[in-house]
Motif scaffolding. Sequence first.
Motif, PDB file in Angstrom:
ATOM      1  N   GLN A   1       0.814  -1.218   0.000  1.00  0.00           N
ATOM      2  CA  GLN A   1       0.000   0.000   0.000  1.00  0.00           C
ATOM      3  C   GLN A   1       0.852   1.275   0.000  1.00  0.00           C
ATOM      4  N   GLY A   2       2.151   1.127  -0.289  1.00  0.00           N
ATOM      5  CA  GLY A   2       2.999   2.289  -0.499  1.00  0.00           C
ATOM      6  C   GLY A   2       3.755   2.799   0.709  1.00  0.00           C
ATOM      7  N   ILE A   3       3.695   2.083   1.824  1.00  0.00           N
ATOM      8  CA  ILE A   3       4.443   2.487   3.008  1.00  0.00           C
ATOM      9  C   ILE A   3       5.865   1.943   2.880  1.00  0.00           C
ATOM     10  N   ARG A   4       6.844   2.765   3.174  1.00  0.00           N
ATOM     11  CA  ARG A   4       8.240   2.377   2.957  1.00  0.00           C
ATOM     12  C   ARG A   4       8.633   1.191   3.846  1.00  0.00           C
ATOM     13  N   ALA A   5       9.400   0.280   3.267  1.00  0.00           N
ATOM     14  CA  ALA A   5       9.824  -0.911   4.004  1.00  0.00           C
ATOM     15  C   ALA A   5      10.635  -0.546   5.241  1.00  0.00           C
ATOM     16  N   THR A   6      11.452   0.504   5.151  1.00  0.00           N
ATOM     17  CA  THR A   6      12.254   0.898   6.315  1.00  0.00           C
ATOM     18  C   THR A   6      11.362   1.326   7.476  1.00  0.00           C
ATOM     19  N   THR A   7      10.279   2.039   7.153  1.00  0.00           N
ATOM     20  CA  THR A   7       9.321   2.449   8.190  1.00  0.00           C
ATOM     21  C   THR A   7       8.647   1.243   8.808  1.00  0.00           C
ATOM     22  N   VAL A   8       8.172   0.348   7.964  1.00  0.00           N
ATOM     23  CA  VAL A   8       7.456  -0.837   8.443  1.00  0.00           C
ATOM     24  C   VAL A   8       8.359  -1.684   9.332  1.00  0.00           C
ATOM     25  N   ASP A   9       9.577  -1.874   8.896  1.00  0.00           N
ATOM     26  CA  ASP A   9      10.503  -2.713   9.671  1.00  0.00           C
ATOM     27  C   ASP A   9      10.844  -2.060  11.017  1.00  0.00           C
ATOM     28  N   LEU A  10      11.012  -0.741  11.024  1.00  0.00           N
ATOM     29  CA  LEU A  10      11.292  -0.050  12.271  1.00  0.00           C
ATOM     30  C   LEU A  10      10.121  -0.186  13.243  1.00  0.00           C
ATOM     31  N   ALA A  11       8.907   0.060  12.752  1.00  0.00           N
ATOM     32  CA  ALA A  11       7.731   0.033  13.628  1.00  0.00           C
ATOM     33  C   ALA A  11       7.401  -1.384  14.079  1.00  0.00           C
ATOM     34  N   LEU A  12       7.382  -2.322  13.157  1.00  0.00           N
ATOM     35  CA  LEU A  12       7.010  -3.694  13.526  1.00  0.00           C
ATOM     36  C   LEU A  12       8.115  -4.376  14.323  1.00  0.00           C
ATOM     37  N   GLY A  13       9.358  -3.904  14.154  1.00  0.00           N
ATOM     38  CA  GLY A  13      10.458  -4.457  14.948  1.00  0.00           C
ATOM     39  C   GLY A  13      10.317  -4.155  16.426  1.00  0.00           C
ATOM     40  N   GLN A  14       9.541  -3.119  16.765  1.00  0.00           N
ATOM     41  CA  GLN A  14       9.297  -2.745  18.160  1.00  0.00           C
ATOM     42  C   GLN A  14       7.950  -3.248  18.672  1.00  0.00           C
ATOM     43  N   THR A  15       7.229  -3.990  17.830  1.00  0.00           N
ATOM     44  CA  THR A  15       5.856  -4.382  18.158  1.00  0.00           C
ATOM     45  C   THR A  15       5.825  -5.649  18.986  1.00  0.00           C
ATOM     46  N   GLU A  16       5.016  -5.624  20.047  1.00  0.00           N
ATOM     47  CA  GLU A  16       4.876  -6.766  20.937  1.00  0.00           C
ATOM     48  C   GLU A  16       3.420  -7.213  21.011  1.00  0.00           C
ATOM     49  N   TYR A  17       3.229  -8.495  21.263  1.00  0.00           N
ATOM     50  CA  TYR A  17       1.900  -9.020  21.565  1.00  0.00           C
ATOM     51  C   TYR A  17       1.574  -8.669  23.015  1.00  0.00           C
ATOM     52  N   LEU A  18       0.412  -8.050  23.236  1.00  0.00           N
ATOM     53  CA  LEU A  18       0.050  -7.559  24.567  1.00  0.00           C
ATOM     54  C   LEU A  18      -1.183  -8.306  25.088  1.00  0.00           C
ATOM     55  N   PRO A  19      -0.996  -9.400  25.834  1.00  0.00           N
ATOM     56  CA  PRO A  19      -2.148 -10.156  26.348  1.00  0.00           C
ATOM     57  C   PRO A  19      -3.114  -9.298  27.158  1.00  0.00           C
ATOM     58  N   HIS A  20      -2.590  -8.299  27.865  1.00  0.00           N
ATOM     59  CA  HIS A  20      -3.449  -7.451  28.707  1.00  0.00           C
ATOM     60  C   HIS A  20      -4.474  -6.686  27.866  1.00  0.00           C
TER      61      HIS A  20
ATOM     62  N   TYR B   1      -0.162   3.177  26.263  1.00  0.00           N
ATOM     63  CA  TYR B   1       0.052   1.974  25.457  1.00  0.00           C
ATOM     64  C   TYR B   1       0.731   2.351  24.144  1.00  0.00           C
ATOM     65  N   LYS B   2       1.668   1.520  23.710  1.00  0.00           N
ATOM     66  CA  LYS B   2       2.253   1.707  22.391  1.00  0.00           C
ATOM     67  C   LYS B   2       1.182   1.338  21.355  1.00  0.00           C
ATOM     68  N   VAL B   3       0.782   2.321  20.571  1.00  0.00           N
ATOM     69  CA  VAL B   3      -0.376   2.161  19.698  1.00  0.00           C
ATOM     70  C   VAL B   3      -0.192   1.035  18.691  1.00  0.00           C
ATOM     71  N   VAL B   4       0.988   0.944  18.095  1.00  0.00           N
ATOM     72  CA  VAL B   4       1.197  -0.106  17.087  1.00  0.00           C
ATOM     73  C   VAL B   4       1.068  -1.486  17.723  1.00  0.00           C
ATOM     74  N   SER B   5       1.608  -1.665  18.909  1.00  0.00           N
ATOM     75  CA  SER B   5       1.490  -2.960  19.594  1.00  0.00           C
ATOM     76  C   SER B   5       0.040  -3.263  19.957  1.00  0.00           C
ATOM     77  N   SER B   6      -0.675  -2.272  20.476  1.00  0.00           N
ATOM     78  CA  SER B   6      -2.081  -2.484  20.831  1.00  0.00           C
ATOM     79  C   SER B   6      -2.913  -2.860  19.613  1.00  0.00           C
ATOM     80  N   LEU B   7      -2.752  -2.093  18.532  1.00  0.00           N
ATOM     81  CA  LEU B   7      -3.542  -2.361  17.333  1.00  0.00           C
ATOM     82  C   LEU B   7      -3.169  -3.691  16.706  1.00  0.00           C
ATOM     83  N   ALA B   8      -1.884  -4.010  16.716  1.00  0.00           N
ATOM     84  CA  ALA B   8      -1.459  -5.303  16.156  1.00  0.00           C
ATOM     85  C   ALA B   8      -2.056  -6.447  16.965  1.00  0.00           C
TER      86      ALA B   8
END
Length: 312
Positions: free
Chosen positions: A32-51, A124-131
């Motif tokens: 969808q046109g989002i740069r790979a460097t951005t995606v890798d940076l953001a998703l590299g910090q993303t965690e699964y949040l059971p809470h 909450y880290k928004v990317v982690s929550s939404l993921a």
Amino acid sequence: MMAVPAGVTRVAAAEGDFAAFLSSIRRDAIAQGIRATTVDLALGQTEYLPHVIELDRAQPEHTMTFAGFIEKIVTPQKTADGRAALSENWPLLMRVHQRFNVQPRFIVALWAVESNFGKVMGNYKVVSSLATLAYDGRRSEVFRPELIAALRIIDQGNIRPDAMVGSWAGAMGQCQFMPTTFLNFAVDFDGNGKRDIWGDRADVLGSIANYLAQLGWHGSESWGRLVVLPANFDARLAGLDMRRTTAEWSRLGVRAADASPLPALQASLVLPDGAGGPALLVYDNFRAIMKWNKSTFFAGAVGLLADSFGAG
């Protein structure tokens, strides 16, 4: 051999599948046109949040009355803080008003209700929550687009992934915008190249006003008012789908609670707690607030809080 608790096993399994889920998000975002460097940076910090899943599953039943809700929101402290915020930010609010035609008191009231003037944005880290919510599956059709939107916001240079904080459900910053709302309505009011609803007050207040304006706000009108009904009033006349002129409501015995004259507008009668409870006579701006948050309690609280500030 020590047994592993079932809950731990489920979380471990979820986290294992979560990595594969993030890979699919990566593919979609880049497509969808989002740069790979951005995606890798953001998703590299993303965690699964059971809470976050626990909170999503355990949302409380709303049993509070409208009167109880107003008592909680429209407090003497909020009123005093709102008046101070109006005074402190008046030159900025007037510039915002000139651009978007939204009265300052309503901008400040929404700021107060959404984040207590920016003091309570969520941590909450928004990317982690939404993921986490998108992966969960229960409402993935809602949260997957929000996750992609969050990545786009980062890619536009508005905020760093680690600074993108909000509620557990992904509402962000001082306006508590979901990412798709941000993309559509957040503004760079001070022209510094970023739309920053976390730390830039001009962008916060400008974005609130722009969103209200786009939702159909009428800058020359108020939201409504508390009214008193006659003893024999037919509650079947209430509802947002019932519109009458204020003159017609007056002929039916509806009176402003403060005895002030009713403006010449189309209005609807709302009974938030049903027959016998508080009554609101509301105008189109009430509907605009309800497009922000589909709750008569929320819209009434914003209106009454704005009124408590006085002129502005």
